[in-house]
Structures are given as structure tokens and as C-alpha cells.
Scaffold this active site. Structure first.
Site, PDB file in Angstrom:
ATOM      1  CB  CYS A  45      -0.911   0.010   1.222  1.00  0.00           C
ATOM      2  SG  CYS A  45      -1.843   1.545   1.398  1.00  0.00           S
ATOM      3  CB  CYS A  61      -2.217   4.736   4.197  1.00  0.00           C
ATOM      4  SG  CYS A  61      -3.590   4.035   3.296  1.00  0.00           S
ATOM      5  CB  SER A  62       0.483   0.909   6.103  1.00  0.00           C
ATOM      6  OG  SER A  62       1.700   1.578   5.874  1.00  0.00           O
ATOM      7  CB  CYS A  63      -4.514  -0.700   2.912  1.00  0.00           C
ATOM      8  SG  CYS A  63      -5.185   0.971   2.831  1.00  0.00           S
TER       9      CYS A  63
END
Lengths: 223, 216
Positions: free
Chosen positions: B115, B118-120
Site C-alpha cells: 500500500c 498508507c499501509s492498508c
């Protein structure tokens, strides 16, 4: 928003530290922040506004402070922005009774309840009404050349490029407007790009990059 | 009500930069204390969420999904077509998996998930994301030079194999279905699940190994 968060393809971050303990939380404060994010986010905000607030963290903090630290700062910023918390309260640790006068009543939940009802946390973002796909599978599309000042999910590295529609997912909440408090739906597609279309040095590589993109990010290309 | 004003929030972040304690633990403590004192949250509920993701929910769930997909063609079919419904059969539907997608590795295809914005991450089947997944180094390079990223994880990918990188830019989340290792003909689901690593379900591992010391 052309911010520091938009990291795809940026250079200079060095090797990846691949070794680490396989524990969920490296420090107990990370667990606390995870818990807060699950049950105590500022009310009446969308995930997209929350993400936008995280993107707005100053670059040096965004890049250098730990991940869950940035979640805590994001939570604080959304509460302050909603006038439910103040910088003064953080500085003094004393609650100002004029803020958050009528808070929503928090519920005490235990582990057993959370485990049993965890599926309720599987939020859906798709439109309950059936929509029609505007693009066919395998349709060649071009992505928008520019982003805009607000929140968007079209990363810089995939702007102004040609890709191919891979899959249609129905209409999903459109993040660019949801981050402004406006809930609308728009068709969502997985779009495949040749690595060489995105990166000059990737010529000849077999790799493909897939992004999930909303319809207004895309234009049909007729050859 | 929330005002959706990015400039105002930028200013708030500048204040927070100046006034928050530097220590992350103190920052989170300040947040939790104020929320509890204002009556916005119960500490016990936070405790329960910590416990849930420390002890109950983690990559073990993902490995059970993979083991079942390896052994049961009909389940695999359901998983590939409607992953949220398929994992719901196992009781694994939850945080961030309402729009789960499964991408399958084959002898000619390798999948890698990232991701960049963001950091999904698919929390309810893989637990809390590893630290490296959230670093600028991984997020920036996975889409630009996935093969060099894989090399750092000790994975050599032949030029004939196509690498597919999935950048989680929407609310879809991705699970990689790794290839079943050769010689794993057993149908013991528990044993099969024990072969599956977390990284293989993100795509930073490809060739799973059979632990030869293990009793089948």
C-alpha cells in the site's frame, strides 16, 4: 494531495529491514493505539478524512516517527479539529469541561464479545444499488495527468499513464469527496499497468503493477 | 461536527509537533487518558482489542485459509470468486476484509502486495502488519523494483516469471495464495497450514518449504 505520504517510486530510503520479531505489537503503546483506533476514533468522520489528516502530518514526523505514533497524532488532530479536545489539554493533562460536552456514551466490550462479533467490523464501501460498468474488461484507459489539492487515491506515479481495465468492483465510496464529508459512490476498477509504462528503467521487464482506481480518475482511450 | 479543512489540520499538526512529548508511549498515554477522562472510551474495550489482536487474530488464520484452498477445490473456487464470503465460512471475516481479493501464485506468476499511500492490510486474516510493510523503504520500492525488494527477502525470481504488484489504493485488500510446496501431498489441514508463512501471503516469500523433521 501531493504530500510526503505518496511514496510509490520515491527513492533514497535504503534497504528494507526484513528481520523482526513475529509479535503483533513491538511495544505495549502500539497495542493501546491500535485499540483506540478500533473503538475511539473521533465521531462523524470518514476513513478518508482520517487518512487525509494522517497525510497532513509534517514530512519529518511522517517519515521518522513510528507507524502507530502517526495514528495517535492523527487521532489527536481529528479530535482537536472537531473541537472535542485542545492543545491546552494535552499540554496540561487537565480536561477542559467546555469541550466534548455531550460525548457519545462509550460501551464496555470484552474479548469474548469482540471475537464473537468480529465480522461486524468488516465494513463495506460498495453501493447497495447495482451500477453498470462504464469500461469493458481489457479496455485501454488513460489516468488523469494531475491530482488535486485534497485527498485522492490516484498516486503520483500512476498519473498520466496508460493502463488496462482488469476487473470491475461495482461502485464504491469515492474517497476524494468522502474526505470532505460528502458520501458519493463511483465505479471502481482494478487497472493493470506495464512496469515499463510507469518506470523508465523497467523496459523489458515482465512486471505488471495493479491499482484500484475510481472511474473519474480514468478516460477511455480509443485507438 | 468536524470541519474538513486541511489547512487547519496542518496547523494543528504544527502545534502537536511542538507540544507533544517526543516519547511515543507518552503521546499515546496522553491521548488515552484524555479520551477516558472525557468519557469517550472505556479502557477495558481498548484492553479487549489489544488482546484480540495479540492472541486470537493473526497470520494463523490466513494460513488456514491457504491450507483449505490447497486441499478443497470447491472452497478455492469460492475463495477466488468471493473471498469475503469464503472466509466468513471459517469465521474469519472482520476488520478490513469486507472487500478481500485473493491473487494466486502459479509457476509463471508471482504476486506481491503493498500500500504505497498508507499501509492498508487485511487485518482480520493476517493480524497486525509487520513493521517492514509500513516502512517508506518497502512502500516506495515495491511498485518500482519489486525484484530487488524480493531479493532482499531472499527470494530469487527467474526472468520468465511475471511479477504482479498489487497497490491497495482502495478499500480492497489482498491475500496472496502461495503455491503448495512439492511433496506436500498430505491432506492434514493443520500440517499444511504449518507450512504457510505470513510473508508468503503478502508475497515477500515464494518457495515454501516442508519441514523434514516434522511428523506428517
Amino acid at each position: 494531495m501531493d504530500g510526503i505520504h505518496d511514496l510509490g517510486g520515491k527513492e533514497g530510503f535504503g534497504p528494507i529491514e526484513v528481520d523482526e520479531d513475529h509479535v503483533a505489537f513491538q511495544h505495549s503503546w502500539e497495542g493501546r493505539e491500535w485499540g483506540i483506533s478500533r473503538c475511539a476514533r473521533a465521531p462523524h468522520i470518514s476513513i478518508d478524512w482520517w487518512r487525509h489528516c494522517r497525510e497532513l502530518i509534517q514530512a519529518e514526523d511522517y517519515l521518522n516517527r513510528p507507524y502507530f505514533d502517526s495514528w495517535a497524532q492523527t487521532d489527536l488532530s481529528t479530535y482537536i479539529n472537531a473541537d472535542m479536545l485542545s492543545i491546552e489539554e494535552i499540554k496540561t493533562g487537565k480536561v477542559d469541561p467546555s469541550l466534548a460536552k455531550n460525548p457519545p456514551v462509550p460501551i464496555k466490550l470484552n474479548l469474548e464479545y469482540l471475537l464473537k462479533n468480529h465480522r461486524e467490523n468488516a465494513a463495506r464501501f460498495d453501493c447497495p444499488n447495482v451500477r453498470e460498468s462504464f469500461f469493458e474488461i481489457d479496455q485501454l484507459v488513460a489516468t488523469n495527468r494531475n491530482g488535486h489539492c485534497g485527498h485522492t487515491r490516484l498516486p503520483q506515479y500512476a498519473r498520466g499513464r496508460y493502463g488496462v481495465i482488469y476487473k470491475y468492483h461495482g461502485a464504491h465510496v469515492f474517497p476524494d469527496l468522502s474526505a470532505k464529508g460528502i458520501k458519493t459512490y463511483q465505479n471502481l476498477y482494478s487497472v493493470g499497468f506495464d512496469a515499463a509504462e510507469l518506470w523508465p528503467e523497467a523496459e523489458g521487464r515482465r512486471d505488471r503493477i495493479y491499482l484500484d482506481l475510481w472511474e473519474s480518475y480514468l478516460t477511455k482511450v480509443i485507438l | 461536527m468536524s470541519k474538513f479543512d486541511p489547512l487547519k489540520v496542518t496547523e494543528i499538526h504544527q502545534h502537536l509537533h511542538t507540544h507533544l512529548p517526543s516519547d511515543s508511549a507518552l503521546r499515546v498515554k496522553a491521548l488515552e487518558s484524555l479520551l477516558v477522562e472525557k468519557g469517550l472510551v472505556k479502557s477495558e474495550t481498548i484492553d479487549a482489542w489489544v488482546e484480540l489482536y495479540s492472541d486470537q487474530i493473526g497470520p494463523k488464520r490466513g494460513s488456514e485459509i491457504v491450507a483449505l484452498a490447497w486441499s478443497d477445490a470447491e472452497f478455492k473456487n469460492r475463495l477466488m470468486n468471493d473471498a469475503p464470503a469464503a472466509i466468513d465460512e471459517l469465521g474469519f471475516l472482520g476488520t478490513a476484509t469486507g472487500h478481500l481479493q485473493v491473487v494466486e501464485n502459479t509457476p509463471l506468476v508471482h504476486n506481491l502486495v503493498v500500500c504505497t499511500l498508507c499501509s492498508c492490510y487485511p487485518f482480520s486474516i493476517l493480524g497486525i502488519a509487520p513493521v517492514w510493510y509500513k516502512t517508506a523503504a518497502y512502500r516506495s520500492r515495491a511498485v518500482r523494483n519489486p525484484r530487488s525488494v524480493l531479493n532482499e527477502f531472499g527470494v530469487e525470481i527467474d526472468d520468465s516469471i511475471e511479477v504482479r504488484v498489487w497497490d491497495s489504493t482502495a478499500e480492497l485488500r489482498y491475500l496472496v495464495l502461495p503455491q503448495k510446496p512439492e511433496g506436500s501431498e498430505s491432506t492434514d489441514l493443520k500440517w499444511l497450514a504449518s507450512l504457510v508463512t505470513r510473508n508468503s501471503m503478502i508475497g515477500t516469500e515464494r518457495y515454501l518449504k516442508i519441514n523434514s523433521n516434522r511428523d506428517i
